[in-house]
Design an enzyme around this catalytic site. Structure first.
Site, PDB file in Angstrom:
ATOM      1  N   LYS A  71       1.043  -1.175   0.225  1.00 18.04           N
ATOM      2  CA  LYS A  71      -0.167   0.239   0.075  1.00 18.04           C
ATOM      3  C   LYS A  71       0.561   1.435   0.156  1.00 18.04           C
ATOM      4  CE  LYS A  71      -4.133  -1.824   1.996  1.00 18.04           C
ATOM      5  NZ  LYS A  71      -5.287  -1.642   3.118  1.00 18.04           N
ATOM      6  N   ASP A 103     -10.003   2.728   2.771  1.00 23.20           N
ATOM      7  CA  ASP A 103      -9.858   1.661   3.739  1.00 23.20           C
ATOM      8  C   ASP A 103     -10.331   3.162   5.055  1.00 23.20           C
ATOM      9  OD1 ASP A 103      -8.790  -0.171   2.979  1.00 23.20           O
ATOM     10  OD2 ASP A 103      -6.781   0.105   3.310  1.00 23.20           O
TER      11      ASP A 103
HETATM   12  P1  NAP Z   1      -0.217  -5.432  10.308  1.00 18.14           P
HETATM   13  O1  NAP Z   1      -0.235  -4.097   9.550  1.00 18.14           O
HETATM   14  O2  NAP Z   1       0.016  -7.136  10.104  1.00 18.14           O
HETATM   15  O3  NAP Z   1      -0.852  -5.334  11.476  1.00 18.14           O
HETATM   16  C1  NAP Z   1      -1.364  -6.960  12.320  1.00 18.14           C
HETATM   17  C2  NAP Z   1      -1.714  -6.106  13.942  1.00 18.14           C
HETATM   18  O4  NAP Z   1      -2.357  -7.326  14.458  1.00 18.14           O
HETATM   19  C3  NAP Z   1      -0.545  -5.062  14.641  1.00 18.14           C
HETATM   20  O5  NAP Z   1      -1.246  -4.624  15.257  1.00 18.14           O
HETATM   21  C4  NAP Z   1       0.008  -6.547  15.600  1.00 18.14           C
HETATM   22  O6  NAP Z   1       0.514  -5.812  16.671  1.00 18.14           O
HETATM   23  C5  NAP Z   1      -1.487  -7.325  15.946  1.00 18.14           C
HETATM   24  N1  NAP Z   1      -0.662  -8.913  16.229  1.00 18.14           N
HETATM   25  C6  NAP Z   1      -1.005  -9.533  15.292  1.00 18.14           C
HETATM   26  N2  NAP Z   1      -0.594 -10.494  15.877  1.00 18.14           N
HETATM   27  C7  NAP Z   1      -0.986 -10.853  17.107  1.00 18.14           C
HETATM   28  C8  NAP Z   1      -0.908 -11.190  18.697  1.00 18.14           C
HETATM   29  N3  NAP Z   1      -0.662 -12.392  18.495  1.00 18.14           N
HETATM   30  N4  NAP Z   1      -1.480 -10.386  19.633  1.00 18.14           N
HETATM   31  C9  NAP Z   1      -1.653  -9.233  19.497  1.00 18.14           C
HETATM   32  N5  NAP Z   1      -1.201  -8.018  18.413  1.00 18.14           N
HETATM   33  C10 NAP Z   1      -1.620  -8.854  17.608  1.00 18.14           C
HETATM   34  O7  NAP Z   1      -2.079  -5.625   9.292  1.00 18.14           O
HETATM   35  P2  NAP Z   1      -3.394  -4.958   8.810  1.00 18.14           P
HETATM   36  O8  NAP Z   1      -3.126  -4.979   7.390  1.00 18.14           O
HETATM   37  O9  NAP Z   1      -3.286  -3.773   9.871  1.00 18.14           O
HETATM   38  O10 NAP Z   1      -4.687  -6.296   9.174  1.00 18.14           O
HETATM   39  C11 NAP Z   1      -5.013  -6.150  10.753  1.00 18.14           C
HETATM   40  C12 NAP Z   1      -6.778  -7.141  10.374  1.00 18.14           C
HETATM   41  O11 NAP Z   1      -7.148  -7.054   9.749  1.00 18.14           O
HETATM   42  C13 NAP Z   1      -5.784  -8.750   9.980  1.00 18.14           C
HETATM   43  O12 NAP Z   1      -6.881  -9.740  10.347  1.00 18.14           O
HETATM   44  C14 NAP Z   1      -6.980  -8.335   8.517  1.00 18.14           C
HETATM   45  O13 NAP Z   1      -7.794  -9.766   7.922  1.00 18.14           O
HETATM   46  C15 NAP Z   1      -7.845  -7.303   9.091  1.00 18.14           C
HETATM   47  N6  NAP Z   1      -7.946  -6.294   7.984  1.00 18.14           N
HETATM   48  C16 NAP Z   1      -9.933  -6.035   7.846  1.00 18.14           C
HETATM   49  C17 NAP Z   1      -9.719  -5.005   6.860  1.00 18.14           C
HETATM   50  C18 NAP Z   1     -11.458  -5.681   5.920  1.00 18.14           C
HETATM   51  O14 NAP Z   1     -11.833  -4.731   5.107  1.00 18.14           O
HETATM   52  N7  NAP Z   1     -12.133  -5.757   6.973  1.00 18.14           N
HETATM   53  C19 NAP Z   1      -9.333  -4.715   6.124  1.00 18.14           C
HETATM   54  C20 NAP Z   1      -7.769  -4.674   6.636  1.00 18.14           C
HETATM   55  C21 NAP Z   1      -7.386  -5.591   7.359  1.00 18.14           C
HETATM   56  P3  NAP Z   1       2.635  -6.466  16.836  1.00 18.14           P
HETATM   57  O15 NAP Z   1       2.163  -5.088  16.367  1.00 18.14           O
HETATM   58  O16 NAP Z   1       2.768  -6.433  18.102  1.00 18.14           O
HETATM   59  O17 NAP Z   1       2.990  -7.489  15.828  1.00 18.14           O
END
Ligand code: NAP
Length: 273
Positions: A71, A103
């Site tokens: 992105k 988003d």
């Molecule tokens: P990202 O940038 O990789 O961020 C991941 C986040 O999850 C970070 O805050 C990370 O914490 C946390 N995390 C991962 N594993 C964890 C654990 N075991 N315990 C506690 N925290 C944990 O990913 P993202 O793009 O922001 O996406 C995050 C989530 O949102 C995903 O599940 C994705 O599928 C979902 N999402 C949904 C939409 C939608 O349209 N509904 C859009 C985008 C994303 P750390 O910083 O400590 O690693």
């Protein structure tokens, strides 16, 4: 759908993309409108994503969605951009590339659909997570609320996310219960609770009466957080809302028409069932 030599092509670029619901959502909307177009997912497995995206220009794609981890590269590759992080690209008639981010606005559309009075109700936001999705939502919500508290497993990332917006604050993970008790809107934007990932025992008993609880995870559609919040009688928002509305706004950037989001929800729920 008949694909001809004149069919316009839209692409989803990211890695991985095979799990994405976007092709299903967009191709159904394309069919609804009878457009001669097709939306495909293409894994972009390169470190040099900026150059790769710039190199797409001569192919004549109508537009693109961009997902993790490209992105930032998408915004950097564009000739004009709304933000430094982009999930939508559009090649213009003059050959230039425009980048948009739908988003955050998509999340707000989902919030407004479920809670049309959210602006009066939401002053204090608790953002659980500090990754790309959390930051995109926080950037868009920031001008409309008093404070956004970030709580994240990696505290330094919460600090950085809080510094990036004027009303951002950081909480330690140990303060999660207190954060839950103080918020009018809780947004769960980590991958906790997503199928294949660990779940978490959320302190739902602490949530204020009248608060709104959103989880952007949509596999499964009902996460343990949403189940706990619903058992308390709270307003909840599932992860399909953001997915559908960011997609609808993407579609509008390419075709100039807002597609039917209710139809998309029915189709995606069937696909997830
Ligand atoms: P990202 O940038 O990789 O961020 C991941 C986040 O999850 C970070 O805050 C990370 O914490 C946390 N995390 C991962 N594993 C964890 C654990 N075991 N315990 C506690 N925290 C944990 O990913 P993202 O793009 O922001 O996406 C995050 C989530 O949102 C995903 O599940 C994705 O599928 C979902 N999402 C949904 C939409 C939608 O349209 N509904 C859009 C985008 C994303 P750390 O910083 O400590 O690693």
């Amino acid at each position: 759908m008949t694909i001809s030599g004149a069919t316009r092509v839209l692409v989803l670029l990211g890695d991985p993309v095979a799990h994405s619901l976007s092709p299903l959502m967009h191709n159904a909307w394309i069919a609804d409108h009878g457009f001669d177009a097709v939306y495909i997912a293409v894994p972009l497995k390169t470190e040099g994503a900026v150059a790769a995206i710039r190199a797409l220009k001569p192919f004549g794609f109508a537009g693109a969605n961009v997902t993790v981890p490209h992105k930032e590269a998408a915004a950097a590759a564009a000739d004009r951009r709304e933000a430094e992080v982009a999930n939508v690209l559009r090649w213009e008639a003059d050959g230039t590339l425009s980048a948009f981010n739908t988003d955050g606005p998509g999340f707000i559309d989902a919030l407004a659909e479920v809670a049309p009075d959210w602006r009066a109700r939401v002053k204090r936001v608790l953002m659980v997570g500090a990754g790309g999705a959390a930051q995109a939502i926080a950037r868009t919500l920031s001008p409309h609320v008093d404070t956004i508290h970030f709580v994240n497993r990696t505290g330094a990332r919460a600090d950085a996310a809080a510094l990036a917006i004027p009303n951002g604050r950081a909480l330690r993970w140990d303060d999660l219960e207190r954060g839950f008790g103080a918020a009018d809107l809780i947004v769960q934007a980590t991958s906790l609770g997503m199928s294949g990932n660990p779940d978490f025992e959320w302190p739902t008993a602490n949530i204020r009466t009248g608060a709104i609880v959103a989880d952007i995870v949509y596999r499964p559609l009902e996460t343990s957080l949403l189940r706990g919040a619903r058992a308390r009688g709270l307003t909840t928002i599932d992860g399909l809302g953001m997915l559908i509305f960011q997609g609808a706004r993407s579609f509008e950037h390419w075709f100039g028409i807002l597609p039917d989001t209710a139809k998309a929800r029915a189709r995606l729920m069937a696909a997830l069932a």
